[in-house]
Design a protein around this motif. Sequence first.
Motif, short mmCIF file in Angstrom:
data_model
loop_
_atom_site.label_atom_id
_atom_site.label_comp_id
_atom_site.label_asym_id
_atom_site.label_seq_id
_atom_site.Cartn_x
_atom_site.Cartn_y
_atom_site.Cartn_z
N THR A 1 0.61 -1.13 0.19
CA THR A 1 -0.05 -0.07 -0.34
C THR A 1 0.57 1.61 -0.28
O THR A 1 0.77 1.99 -0.68
N GLU A 2 2.43 0.99 0.57
CA GLU A 2 3.09 2.38 0.97
C GLU A 2 3.51 2.70 -0.50
O GLU A 2 3.47 3.91 -0.85
N LEU A 3 3.82 1.74 -0.83
CA LEU A 3 4.76 1.53 -2.93
C LEU A 3 3.34 2.45 -3.20
O LEU A 3 3.63 2.62 -4.45
N ASP A 4 2.21 1.29 -3.70
CA ASP A 4 1.26 2.07 -4.64
C ASP A 4 1.14 3.00 -4.10
O ASP A 4 1.04 4.41 -4.91
N ASN A 5 0.46 3.60 -2.70
CA ASN A 5 1.57 5.34 -2.81
C ASN A 5 1.96 6.36 -3.65
O ASN A 5 1.78 7.05 -3.77
N GLU A 6 3.13 5.64 -2.69
CA GLU A 6 4.23 6.11 -3.59
C GLU A 6 4.87 6.14 -5.12
O GLU A 6 4.66 7.44 -5.51
N ILE A 7 4.09 5.32 -6.02
CA ILE A 7 3.78 5.71 -7.16
C ILE A 7 2.38 5.95 -7.28
O ILE A 7 2.87 7.04 -8.77
N ARG A 8 1.88 6.28 -7.52
CA ARG A 8 0.07 7.28 -7.39
C ARG A 8 1.07 8.98 -7.16
O ARG A 8 0.64 9.63 -8.39
N ASN A 9 1.47 8.74 -6.01
CA ASN A 9 1.90 10.34 -6.41
C ASN A 9 2.78 10.31 -7.18
O ASN A 9 3.06 11.75 -6.90
N LEU A 10 4.00 9.78 -8.29
CA LEU A 10 4.87 9.87 -9.34
C LEU A 10 3.62 10.16 -10.64
O LEU A 10 4.14 9.89 -11.81
N ASN A 11 2.53 9.77 -10.55
CA ASN A 11 1.54 10.35 -11.88
C ASN A 11 1.69 8.88 -12.31
O ASN A 11 1.27 9.01 -13.36
N GLU A 12 2.29 7.81 -12.00
CA GLU A 12 1.87 6.84 -12.58
C GLU A 12 1.21 5.87 -11.94
O GLU A 12 0.13 5.76 -10.89
N LYS A 13 0.18 4.38 -13.24
CA LYS A 13 -0.51 3.74 -12.43
C LYS A 13 0.44 2.26 -12.01
O LYS A 13 0.94 1.87 -12.16
N PRO A 14 0.13 1.53 -10.76
CA PRO A 14 0.92 0.99 -9.46
C PRO A 14 0.35 -0.70 -10.71
O PRO A 14 -0.54 -0.38 -10.85
N LYS A 15 1.34 -1.59 -10.92
CA LYS A 15 0.94 -2.60 -10.99
C LYS A 15 0.37 -3.57 -9.48
O LYS A 15 0.16 -2.56 -8.54
N GLU A 16 -1.13 -4.33 -9.89
CA GLU A 16 -1.69 -4.64 -9.25
C GLU A 16 -1.67 -6.38 -8.87
O GLU A 16 -2.06 -6.63 -8.12
N SER A 17 -0.65 -6.78 -9.21
CA SER A 17 -0.34 -8.47 -9.24
C SER A 17 1.29 -8.84 -9.16
O SER A 17 1.74 -7.35 -9.43
N GLY A 18 1.37 -10.17 -8.08
CA GLY A 18 2.79 -9.68 -8.19
C GLY A 18 3.49 -10.32 -9.25
O GLY A 18 2.83 -10.22 -10.64
N SER A 19 4.44 -11.66 -9.56
CA SER A 19 5.12 -11.74 -10.47
C SER A 19 4.92 -13.40 -11.20
O SER A 19 4.68 -14.16 -9.59
#
Length: 161
Positions: A62-80
């Motif tokens: 969730t923290e990483l998702d928020n940081e990615i969104r703060n960079l105006n990008e769309k976070p990945k939604e699943s693992g590898s």
Amino acid sequence: MKTTREEAKENIHDNLVDNLQGLLEKNYDAEKGFKKALENAKDSSLKNFLKHQAVTRNRFATELDNEIRNLNEKPKESGSATGTLHRTWIDVKTAFTGSDDEAVLEECIRGEKASLEEYEETLKDNRFPPQIQSVLNNQLSEIRNTVSQVKRLEDIADNWN
């Protein structure tokens, strides 16, 4: 046409986002891995530990998702795919070992060491804005603590089986 400076800024931004996406994916994998280990664990204190770790990795994501969104990008939604393969390996291994808690802990420590390495490499090889650097350092510190906890649990696991 972009200036060299604009292009450099764009490349730095893309690299930053790619690194955060990689860590986000790793945390999705770790959360699922802890949940999978929870299914196989027998000891109640181990189950509580694994549940706590799954929740922690969800928070990291969730923290990483928020940081990615703060960079105006769309976070990945699943693992590898690698994470999926690792969980499949855990299923196969536990089928043959009788799914004892020590085997569960071995897989946890293996996964956590891989996370530790990925965080250390990412932090060593990149410069992040202070806010993101702080988030990553805090997560790295928690992963180090988890590795230590898993090692301690592994030492006492013989009493569980």
